[in-house]
Design a protein around this motif. Structure first.
Motif, short mmCIF file in Angstrom:
data_model
loop_
_atom_site.label_atom_id
_atom_site.label_comp_id
_atom_site.label_asym_id
_atom_site.label_seq_id
_atom_site.Cartn_x
_atom_site.Cartn_y
_atom_site.Cartn_z
N VAL A 185 3.01 -4.73 2.85
CA VAL A 185 2.14 -5.17 3.96
C VAL A 185 2.07 -6.61 3.94
O VAL A 185 2.04 -6.88 5.21
CB VAL A 185 0.65 -4.33 3.64
N GLU B 290 -8.87 -7.24 -2.57
CA GLU B 290 -7.68 -6.58 -2.87
C GLU B 290 -6.99 -7.30 -4.02
O GLU B 290 -6.94 -8.40 -3.90
CB GLU B 290 -6.69 -6.60 -1.54
N GLU C 66 -11.95 -11.42 12.46
CA GLU C 66 -12.38 -11.13 13.82
C GLU C 66 -14.01 -11.31 13.99
O GLU C 66 -14.61 -10.45 14.60
CB GLU C 66 -12.18 -9.68 14.03
N PHE D 292 0.78 -1.20 -0.01
CA PHE D 292 -0.03 0.01 0.13
C PHE D 292 0.89 1.26 0.06
O PHE D 292 1.80 1.27 0.81
CB PHE D 292 -0.87 0.16 1.22
N PRO E 100 -0.19 -9.37 15.90
CA PRO E 100 -0.40 -7.98 16.56
C PRO E 100 -1.18 -7.16 15.51
O PRO E 100 -1.22 -7.27 14.41
CB PRO E 100 0.95 -7.61 16.87
N SER E 101 -1.61 -6.19 15.96
CA SER E 101 -2.59 -5.13 15.25
C SER E 101 -1.49 -4.58 13.99
O SER E 101 -0.28 -4.25 14.31
CB SER E 101 -2.98 -3.97 15.85
N GLY E 102 -2.13 -4.47 12.78
CA GLY E 102 -1.18 -3.92 11.52
C GLY E 102 -0.18 -4.86 10.85
O GLY E 102 0.51 -4.64 10.12
N CYS E 103 -0.25 -6.12 11.34
CA CYS E 103 0.61 -7.03 10.87
C CYS E 103 0.25 -7.61 9.37
O CYS E 103 1.17 -8.29 8.66
CB CYS E 103 0.94 -8.29 11.76
N GLY E 104 -0.88 -7.36 9.08
CA GLY E 104 -1.24 -7.90 7.91
C GLY E 104 -2.22 -9.07 7.71
O GLY E 104 -2.47 -9.47 6.67
N LYS E 105 -2.92 -9.32 8.69
CA LYS E 105 -3.71 -10.34 8.66
C LYS E 105 -5.01 -10.10 7.85
O LYS E 105 -5.02 -10.94 6.99
CB LYS E 105 -4.20 -10.65 10.27
N THR E 106 -5.46 -9.06 8.04
CA THR E 106 -6.80 -8.88 7.22
C THR E 106 -6.50 -8.67 5.72
O THR E 106 -7.08 -9.17 4.93
CB THR E 106 -7.24 -7.44 7.62
N THR E 107 -5.40 -7.98 5.66
CA THR E 107 -4.91 -7.86 4.32
C THR E 107 -4.85 -9.15 3.45
O THR E 107 -5.27 -9.26 2.23
CB THR E 107 -3.71 -6.92 4.20
P1 ATP Z 1 -5.53 -5.10 12.87
O1 ATP Z 1 -5.58 -6.51 13.70
O2 ATP Z 1 -5.37 -3.86 13.58
O3 ATP Z 1 -6.98 -5.16 12.06
P2 ATP Z 1 -4.18 -6.42 10.60
O4 ATP Z 1 -3.05 -7.34 11.17
O5 ATP Z 1 -5.31 -6.95 10.26
O6 ATP Z 1 -4.42 -5.45 11.91
P3 ATP Z 1 -4.14 -5.04 8.29
O7 ATP Z 1 -5.50 -4.51 8.40
O8 ATP Z 1 -3.87 -6.14 7.28
O9 ATP Z 1 -3.47 -5.40 9.64
O10 ATP Z 1 -3.40 -3.88 7.71
C1 ATP Z 1 -1.89 -3.90 7.64
C2 ATP Z 1 -1.19 -2.55 7.23
O11 ATP Z 1 -1.70 -2.20 6.14
C3 ATP Z 1 -1.55 -1.54 8.29
O12 ATP Z 1 -0.42 -0.64 8.54
C4 ATP Z 1 -2.89 -0.78 7.60
O13 ATP Z 1 -2.61 0.51 8.01
C5 ATP Z 1 -2.30 -0.84 6.06
N1 ATP Z 1 -3.51 -0.71 5.35
C6 ATP Z 1 -4.49 -1.80 5.12
N2 ATP Z 1 -5.49 -1.55 4.24
C7 ATP Z 1 -4.92 -0.28 3.68
C8 ATP Z 1 -5.39 0.34 2.54
N3 ATP Z 1 -6.50 0.04 1.89
N4 ATP Z 1 -4.80 1.31 2.27
C9 ATP Z 1 -3.42 1.84 2.85
N5 ATP Z 1 -3.06 1.02 3.86
C10 ATP Z 1 -3.83 0.06 4.23
#
Ligand code: ATP
Length: 350
Positions: free
Chosen positions: A22, A57, A163, A17, A41-48
């Motif tokens: 990510v 995506e 989640e 991104f 942990p939060s922000g590690c890229g799980k949801t992506t």
């Molecule tokens: P959480 O548990 O907080 O949901 P996560 O592990 O699921 O975290 P992601 O949502 O995959 O994390 O996000 C990973 C990184 O990518 C984060 O830094 C987030 O800000 C960034 N990110 C996610 N989606 C986008 C997007 N559409 N545009 C820009 N950055 C993004």
């Protein structure tokens, strides 16, 4: 032994991104009928990672294969509705103006909703005969069941859940976890969950993948991940772990909590880190001891003690109710007889 067919295969997934990586080379395989939980942990890229699998995506690199068919690779990108995936979101994402039955039947085609299938799905998720209700008439847990029924309606090859329990209160969450796992197992559904909750990951998954900074740090059975973490990060992420220093000696590792037999190939004198969980440690009152009781917390089934060691190191110890030690007492702290804690050298398991 017959081999399970593969429902989902991801090879070297990459996603950026704004030029920031990510997801960085995630590869994984989920056999049909199994549940994988991605945790980190939060922000590690799980949801992506989950959204890449769903098709919300586009990949910047790698391959996604669902049920033997490549759904994303290079410029090839099948949209979500053609991937045979079902999705369950944290906020349920039900259509507020549609009845429960219409929500469940939404993906089955509007003109000829299959009433039998809808009622069968609602019964399956524990909401028989509720098809005429509106979503606002349901509790959070019930709404999530409707969302699950809707996601299962098209018999997806892989169910993706982001989640799904985090909006539920703690008591309901615990019940829903085991219920949903049982439902998925009884229907033979392949599923990938995303959570940041380690306990949920260990309870739900046949396989658990720990993600760190866009990379899959370790994937394995819950027992493997918990008892045999390959890195310090995984050990720290799971199981209320504290670390103490150890020193390689002739026949193992010496530490403030005693000697550990270990067949390490590291040279004598090497300094290692020992991951100490609350069930690895015990203690007795001893005025000449090596530790001091800092606090005692009642956790219901046992007491959790914080014990201070020299050099401001603390460890935790889980003890039965019969043993009552008071704060401030001097104690002798040592490893339990069957403790075999993971040991790390420069962050990696030895
Ligand atoms: P959480 O548990 O907080 O949901 P996560 O592990 O699921 O975290 P992601 O949502 O995959 O994390 O996000 C990973 C990184 O990518 C984060 O830094 C987030 O800000 C960034 N990110 C996610 N989606 C986008 C997007 N559409 N545009 C820009 N950055 C993004």
């Amino acid at each position: 032994m017959t081999q399970q067919p593969v429902a989902l295969r991801c090879r070297a997934l990459v996603k950026h991104f704004a030029q920031q990586p990510v997801v960085r080379g995630v590869s994984l395989v989920v056999p049909a009928g199994d549940i994988l939980v991605l945790v980190g942990p939060s922000g590690c890229g799980k949801t992506t990672t989950l959204r890449l699998i769903a098709g919300f995506e586009r990949l910047d690199g790698g391959t996604i294969e669902i049920d033997g068919r490549i759904v994303a690779e290079d410029d090839h990108h099948l949209p979500p509705e053609r991937r045979r995936v079902g999705m369950v979101f944290q906020d349920y994402a039900l259509f507020p103006h549609l009845t429960v039955g219409q929500n469940v039947g939404f993906a089955l085609g509007k003109n000829q909703p299959d009433r039998d299938r809808i009622s069968q799905l609602l019964t399956f998720v524990g909401l028989p005969g509720q098809d005429q209700k509106m979503p606002y008439e349901l509790s959070g847990g019930e709404q999530q069941r409707v969302s699950l029924a809707r996601a299962l309606s098209t018999r997806p090859a892989v169910l993706l859940l982001d989640e799904p329990f985090s909006n539920l209160d703690a008591a309901l969450r615990a019940g829903m976890r085991s219920e949903v796992r049982a439902l998925l197992k009884s229907s033979g559904t392949t599923a990938v969950f995303v959570t940041h909750d380690q306990e949920e990951a260990l309870l739900l998954g046949d396989h658990v993948g720990v993600i760190r900074d866009g990379q899959l740090e370790q994937i394995g059975t819950p027992e493997d991940i918990f008892h045999r973490p390959q890195t310090r990060f995984v050990a720290e992420f799971l199981g209320q772990t504290r670390f103490i220093a150890g020193y390689v000696v002739g026949d193992g590792i010496s530490s403030a909590l005693g000697h550990l037999s270990s067949r390490t190939t590291l040279p004598v004198g090497s300094v290692v880190e020992i991951a100490v969980r609350p069930d690895d440690v015990t203690f007795v009152a001893d005025e000449e001891g090596n530790g001091r009781v800092l606090s005692r917390r009642f956790t219901g089934i046992s007491y959790l003690y914080q014990i201070g060691l020299p050099n401001e190191i603390t460890v935790q110890s889980l003890q039965p109710h019969e043993m009552r030690m008071e704060e401030g007492m001097t104690v002798r702290v040592y490893f339990t007889a069957d403790a075999s804690p993971p040991v790390f050298y420069h962050g990696h398991s030895v």
